[in-house]
Design an enzyme around this catalytic site. Structure first.
Site, PDB file in Angstrom:
ATOM      1  N   LYS A 211     -26.109  21.752  17.322  1.00 34.00           N
ATOM      2  CA  LYS A 211     -26.786  21.582  15.795  1.00 34.00           C
ATOM      3  C   LYS A 211     -28.145  21.805  16.153  1.00 34.00           C
ATOM      4  O   LYS A 211     -29.597  22.282  15.727  1.00 34.00           O
ATOM      5  CB  LYS A 211     -26.652  20.275  15.307  1.00 34.00           C
ATOM      6  CG  LYS A 211     -26.091  20.385  14.053  1.00 34.00           C
ATOM      7  CD  LYS A 211     -25.610  18.971  13.040  1.00 34.00           C
ATOM      8  CE  LYS A 211     -24.971  18.840  11.937  1.00 34.00           C
ATOM      9  NZ  LYS A 211     -23.292  19.677  12.850  1.00 34.00           N
TER      10      LYS A 211
ATOM     11  N   LYS B  57     -17.526  34.322   9.235  1.00 37.51           N
ATOM     12  CA  LYS B  57     -17.289  33.161   8.725  1.00 37.51           C
ATOM     13  C   LYS B  57     -17.520  32.903   7.481  1.00 37.51           C
ATOM     14  O   LYS B  57     -18.705  32.598   7.543  1.00 37.51           O
ATOM     15  CB  LYS B  57     -16.217  32.121   9.884  1.00 37.51           C
ATOM     16  CG  LYS B  57     -15.921  31.033   9.157  1.00 37.51           C
ATOM     17  CD  LYS B  57     -16.033  30.096  10.044  1.00 37.51           C
ATOM     18  CE  LYS B  57     -15.264  29.102   9.485  1.00 37.51           C
ATOM     19  NZ  LYS B  57     -15.281  27.202  10.559  1.00 37.51           N
TER      20      LYS B  57
ATOM     21  N   LYS C  40     -21.929  28.571   3.387  1.00 43.58           N
ATOM     22  CA  LYS C  40     -23.051  29.071   2.791  1.00 43.58           C
ATOM     23  C   LYS C  40     -24.417  29.667   3.609  1.00 43.58           C
ATOM     24  O   LYS C  40     -25.893  29.614   3.222  1.00 43.58           O
ATOM     25  CB  LYS C  40     -23.589  27.488   2.308  1.00 43.58           C
ATOM     26  CG  LYS C  40     -22.314  27.586   1.263  1.00 43.58           C
ATOM     27  CD  LYS C  40     -22.814  26.013  -0.106  1.00 43.58           C
ATOM     28  CE  LYS C  40     -21.794  24.867   1.496  1.00 43.58           C
ATOM     29  NZ  LYS C  40     -20.621  25.062   1.392  1.00 43.58           N
TER      30      LYS C  40
END
Length: 320
Positions: A110, A189, A192
């Site tokens: 992240k 893949k 969103k």
């Protein structure tokens, strides 16, 4: 056996969510006592817009019930309705080595993707451990990206038990081998974050537009085509009957069958497959207070279970 799953409220559900998580949750209801929670505390780690978060929480509840979560077999509730999870998270954090958290891949990933390095993001695995251990869960379905977090949960619980005795239930992970990786409209893949999704509950026009935008190669109508390298065919294989899939395979290999034909067949199959779920969701959305009432009722029962665990933990560490 007690099965526990947490789902973050992150917006519009798509085919990747359905085949990767939603269907698994519904299938596991028959295998034991099922707990399902909306992970709204976890969602705060990326500082979402408050109004969007509120909408996403309600929508996630509607989506999962519409897709088959049986409220007579599954305890379904908001994570934030269970204050005991924060207390257990704090207690566990005082027995969690810093090095264990520093090795977490998700935190590093992240940061690499530009997320703020807040303390909540860093200690996410401890809150996840509290979620799992609070309800004495035996089996925890997780995606491959969460496998390390479950291992951290087990490490924390074992370390705690080594000091205080058999206080916490050591969970087992469940990562089914047959979970499909659903390709998005661009071939990556479905996600969103890639803006390549096909929604489950979109309008007919929206879903048809997404299907027709799936990227294919440039082979002409008359040419034979390779079904195994085609994203249209891969998605069709997930929603069609085996004999229908084999017929499309023959169509691809035989030629005189264009990608437009395949996309039309895929759209029709998708629209039919989720028809009943769309109707159920519309029915639920017409009476949101009734859904909220069910979540609150289930949260009360979850708090009772949570308090049983926390009472033993408090006593073990010397509190109250």
């Amino acid at each position: 056996m007690r099965i526990l799953t947490g789902i973050q409220p992150s917006g519009t559900p798509h085919l990747g969510n359905y085949f990767g998580a939603m269907r698994q949750v519904c299938d596991l209801q028959a295998k034991g006592e099922s707990f399902l929670f909306i992970a709204d505390y976890h969602a705060l780690t990326v500082n979402p817009d408050p109004e969007a978060l509120r909408r996403n929480i309600v929508n996630l509840a509607l989506d999962f019930i519409a897709c088959g979560v049986d409220l007579d077999r599954t305890l379904f509730f908001r994570q934030s309705a269970i204050p005991q999870v924060c207390e257990l998270s704090w207690i566990l954090s005082t027995y969690t080595p810093m090095g264990l958290l520093e090795r977490a891949h998700s935190y590093k990933d992240k940061l690499a993707r530009g997320f703020d390095a807040n303390a909540g993001l860093f200690t996410y695995p401890v809150l996840m451990a509290a979620d799992i251990l609070l309800y004495r869960s035996n089996l925890v379905p997780v995606g491959k990206d969460q496998k390390q977090h479950l291992e951290i949960t087990r490490d924390i619980a074992i370390k705690f038990n080594n000091r205080f005795g058999d206080v916490l239930t050591i969970p087992e992970g469940y990562i089914p081998d047959n979970v499909a990786v659903v390709p998005g409209t661009d071939g990556q893949k479905m996600s969103k974050s890639y803006d390549n999704i096909i929604p489950i509950f979109g309008s007919e026009k929206e879903i048809k537009g997404k299907v027709m935008s799936i990227v294919t190669d440039c082979k002409g109508l008359a040419e034979p085509k390779d079904p195994d390298s085609c994203n249209v065919f891969k998605i069709y294989s997930l929603v069609a009957e085996p004999e229908e899939v084999e017929q499309m395979r023959r169509n691809y290999l035989g030629g005189n069958y264009g990608y437009g034909h395949a996309k039309k067949a895929l759209f029709e199959k998708l629209w039919t497959k989720f028809e009943g779920m769309r109707a159920r969701r519309a029915e639920l959305a017409a009476d949101i207070p009734a859904v909220e009432s069910k979540l609150a009722e289930h949260a009360e029962r979850a708090r009772e279970e949570a308090e049983k665990t926390l009472a033993v933990v408090r006593a073990a560490v010397g509190l109250r």
